[in-house]
Write a protein that holds these residues in place. Structure first.
Motif, short mmCIF file in Angstrom:
data_model
loop_
_atom_site.label_atom_id
_atom_site.label_comp_id
_atom_site.label_asym_id
_atom_site.label_seq_id
_atom_site.Cartn_x
_atom_site.Cartn_y
_atom_site.Cartn_z
N PRO A 1 0.80 -1.23 0.00
CA PRO A 1 0.00 0.00 0.00
C PRO A 1 0.83 1.27 0.00
N VAL A 2 0.24 2.33 -0.53
CA VAL A 2 0.88 3.64 -0.58
C VAL A 2 0.85 4.26 0.81
N ALA A 3 1.97 4.81 1.23
CA ALA A 3 2.06 5.45 2.54
C ALA A 3 1.07 6.62 2.61
N ASP A 4 0.41 6.77 3.74
CA ASP A 4 -0.57 7.84 3.89
C ASP A 4 0.04 9.22 3.64
N ALA A 5 1.26 9.43 4.11
CA ALA A 5 1.90 10.74 3.94
C ALA A 5 2.11 11.06 2.47
N LEU A 6 2.53 10.07 1.69
CA LEU A 6 2.73 10.29 0.25
C LEU A 6 1.39 10.52 -0.43
N PHE A 7 0.37 9.77 -0.02
CA PHE A 7 -0.96 9.96 -0.60
C PHE A 7 -1.45 11.39 -0.37
N GLU A 8 -1.28 11.88 0.83
CA GLU A 8 -1.72 13.25 1.13
C GLU A 8 -0.92 14.27 0.32
N HIS A 9 0.37 14.02 0.16
CA HIS A 9 1.24 14.94 -0.56
C HIS A 9 0.80 15.08 -2.02
N VAL A 10 0.63 13.96 -2.72
CA VAL A 10 0.27 14.02 -4.13
C VAL A 10 -1.18 14.49 -4.31
N SER A 11 -2.07 14.01 -3.46
CA SER A 11 -3.47 14.45 -3.55
C SER A 11 -3.56 15.96 -3.37
N ASP A 12 -2.79 16.50 -2.44
CA ASP A 12 -2.80 17.94 -2.22
C ASP A 12 -2.30 18.70 -3.45
N ALA A 13 -1.27 18.14 -4.12
CA ALA A 13 -0.76 18.79 -5.33
C ALA A 13 -1.83 18.84 -6.41
N LEU A 14 -2.61 17.76 -6.56
CA LEU A 14 -3.67 17.74 -7.56
C LEU A 14 -4.80 18.70 -7.19
N VAL A 15 -5.24 18.63 -5.94
CA VAL A 15 -6.38 19.44 -5.51
C VAL A 15 -6.03 20.93 -5.50
#
Length: 487
Positions: free
Chosen positions: A74-88
């Motif tokens: 699974p993708v680390a939560d911190a990385l998920f938040e980082h990339v999601s924030d860049a998109l949003v």
């Protein structure tokens, strides 16, 4: 017309303990803003199709971010938040007329078992209810109804190996552009039959999956139907939405979308038994390979399928080849420590020691003795349409170890799926001259390796991507589920 373009793609094997963190995405591809354009513009990938669509369908691109990593845990939560924030953050600043986003469909994080749906939810919250969102999905996406409720368009690959990614990206771009212009009002329905498809049955050139694909293409000819995607699902994710699906995008007619999706899902259920493919044991497979006169024989290491998130250092077939005194074989292993040793002893030096088997799930370490034939940086460019669509490839620093009798072991510093012959040819190896080649894959290797194969033997090896779902303990999937629950 301004269209925001980005992506966040990962195939998450929840049985793996190797998390996909920032380092793993840096090893894959992680770009922001305008930097994503030169990386993906010429790639045989849906993001390349998005960018091509800008010229074809007349929109301006607002690049957001693009993140991709080799399948793993699974993708680390911190990385998920980082990339999601860049998109949003990107879409909030851009205020586009529409959004094109490349997702996998089988991304999982510790917090979000349906991470792709969470990305779509956040994008929808950022742009509001009236801005169309179109997402491309991998053929192995575990597609959820939540994705269909959030996105206006969902388009999946329809080939495995995935060689139609750029074309599917163009289709997503076309449908989004038409939606923005008011030419169509796309609605989506997802149907999910309760079964698990092993990866060999997912091969779109093999019946009956080929039949289902023909039915999908025929269904697209019906009035109001804009797109039909038969999706195989990713069986190595223990999440509620695991499994195949049928996605139908229709022009304003939800009942039509549902009827077409349900009909195809029923057809998939009806051929469920034929979608299972039996395989020989490692000992049987190697014996066949040694006796074969059709070279090279491809030994498909199903349990150590790197493209499905496995370790890449499985030793079961290497050990069996050595045990049966096979000659002229090629095996590639993820072995960063052995690469460091090879570099230390240098070309012509001897490497003598254990290789592979680091997690205990793909065979124990195997002791080998060989001469370091060559050392390499490990990068190459793939110009043809191959599974995954990547143009720039990197297996990390690599070493070629000569075991004698024409047998070679390729040692890599990065886990590298066998999606391109360049993995070998860039090291000065002619794969056509081998008697046998171990490919750590299931089907995806075929776009590159099938044209040179004399014979293909798919092998029931153990590991994180074993072909038999009964080898795994599922606790979160829907039940009953064929073939685990057979009445």
């Amino acid at each position: 017309m301004r269209i925001a373009v980005g992506g966040f793609m990962h195939e998450s094997n929840t049985f793996s303990r190797s998390a996909a963190d920032l380092d793993r995405f840096r090893e894959g591809s992680l770009t922001y803003g305008a930097a994503l354009v030169p990386v993906w513009r010429e790639a045989h990938h849906e993001v390349g199709g998005f960018l091509e669509g800008a010229e074809t369908y007349g929109f301006d691109v607002v690049p957001l971010a693009m993140a991709w990593a080799t399948p793993s845990g699974p993708v680390a939560d911190a990385l998920f938040e980082h990339v999601s924030d860049a998109l949003v953050t990107g879409v909030r600043m851009a205020q586009p007329d529409g959004v094109l986003v490349a997702l996998h469909g089988a991304m999982v994080t510790p917090t979000y078992p349906d991470a792709d749906a969470e990305i779509l939810r956040r994008l929808r919250a950022a742009v509001g209810p009236n801005v169309p969102i179109a997402a491309s999905l991998d053929f192995h996406g575990n597609v959820s109804p939540q994705m269909a409720e959030t996105a206006n368009v969902l388009v999946g690959y329809q080939t495995y190996p995935h060689v139609d990614q750029r074309a599917r990206g163009r289709l997503a771009a076309q449908l989004l552009a038409r939606a923005v212009k008011g030419e169509v009002k796309p609605v989506v329905h997802v149907a999910k039959p309760p079964l698990i498809l092993n990866l060999l049955g997912q091969d779109t050139a093999r019946e009956p999956m080929a039949l289902l694909m023909r039915m999908a293409r025929e269904a697209e000819r019906a009035p109001q139907v804009l797109s039909v995607s038969v999706m195989a699902g990713f069986p190595y994710a223990d999440v509620p939405e695991m499994g195949p699906s049928v996605i139908v995008v229709a022009d304003g007619d939800r009942a039509k979308a549902k009827a077409v999706a349900d009909e195809l899902a029923a057809a998939m259920w009806n051929v469920r038994e034929q979608l299972n493919v039996p395989c020989p044991t490692p000992a049987e497979a190697v014996a066949r390979a040694v006796a074969s006169q059709q070279h090279p024989v491809l030994l498909v290491d199903l349990g150590d399928n790197i493209g499905g998130g496995s370790a890449g250092d499985g030793t079961v077939l290497l050990a069996e080849l050595m045990k049966q005194r096979a000659k002229g074989f090629i095996v590639a292993l993820y072995a960063p420590e052995a690469v460091r040793v090879a570099k230390a002893v240098g070309v012509g030096g001897v490497l003598d020691g254990p290789l592979g088997g680091t997690d205990g799930m793909h065979g124990p370490p195997v002791t080998v003795r060989g001469v370091v034939r060559s050392l390499h940086e490990g990068k190459w460019v793939e110009t043809e349409a191959r599974h995954g669509g990547r143009r720039q490839n990197d297996q990390g620093h690599a070493a070629v170890l000569d075991l004698g009798d024409g047998s070679l072991v390729v040692l890599t510093s990065l886990r590298t799926p066998p999606f391109s012959l360049g993995q070998l040819t860039s090291l000065g190896i002619d794969p056509r001259g081998a008697s046998a080649i171990v490919v750590k894959a299931a089907v995806a290797y075929k776009a590159a390796y099938a044209p040179i194969a004399g014979e293909v033997i798919e092998v029931d090896t153990p590991g994180l991507t074993a072909i038999n779902p009964a080898r795994f303990t599922y606790t979160r999937i829907r039940r009953p589920m064929y073939p685990l629950d057979v009445s």
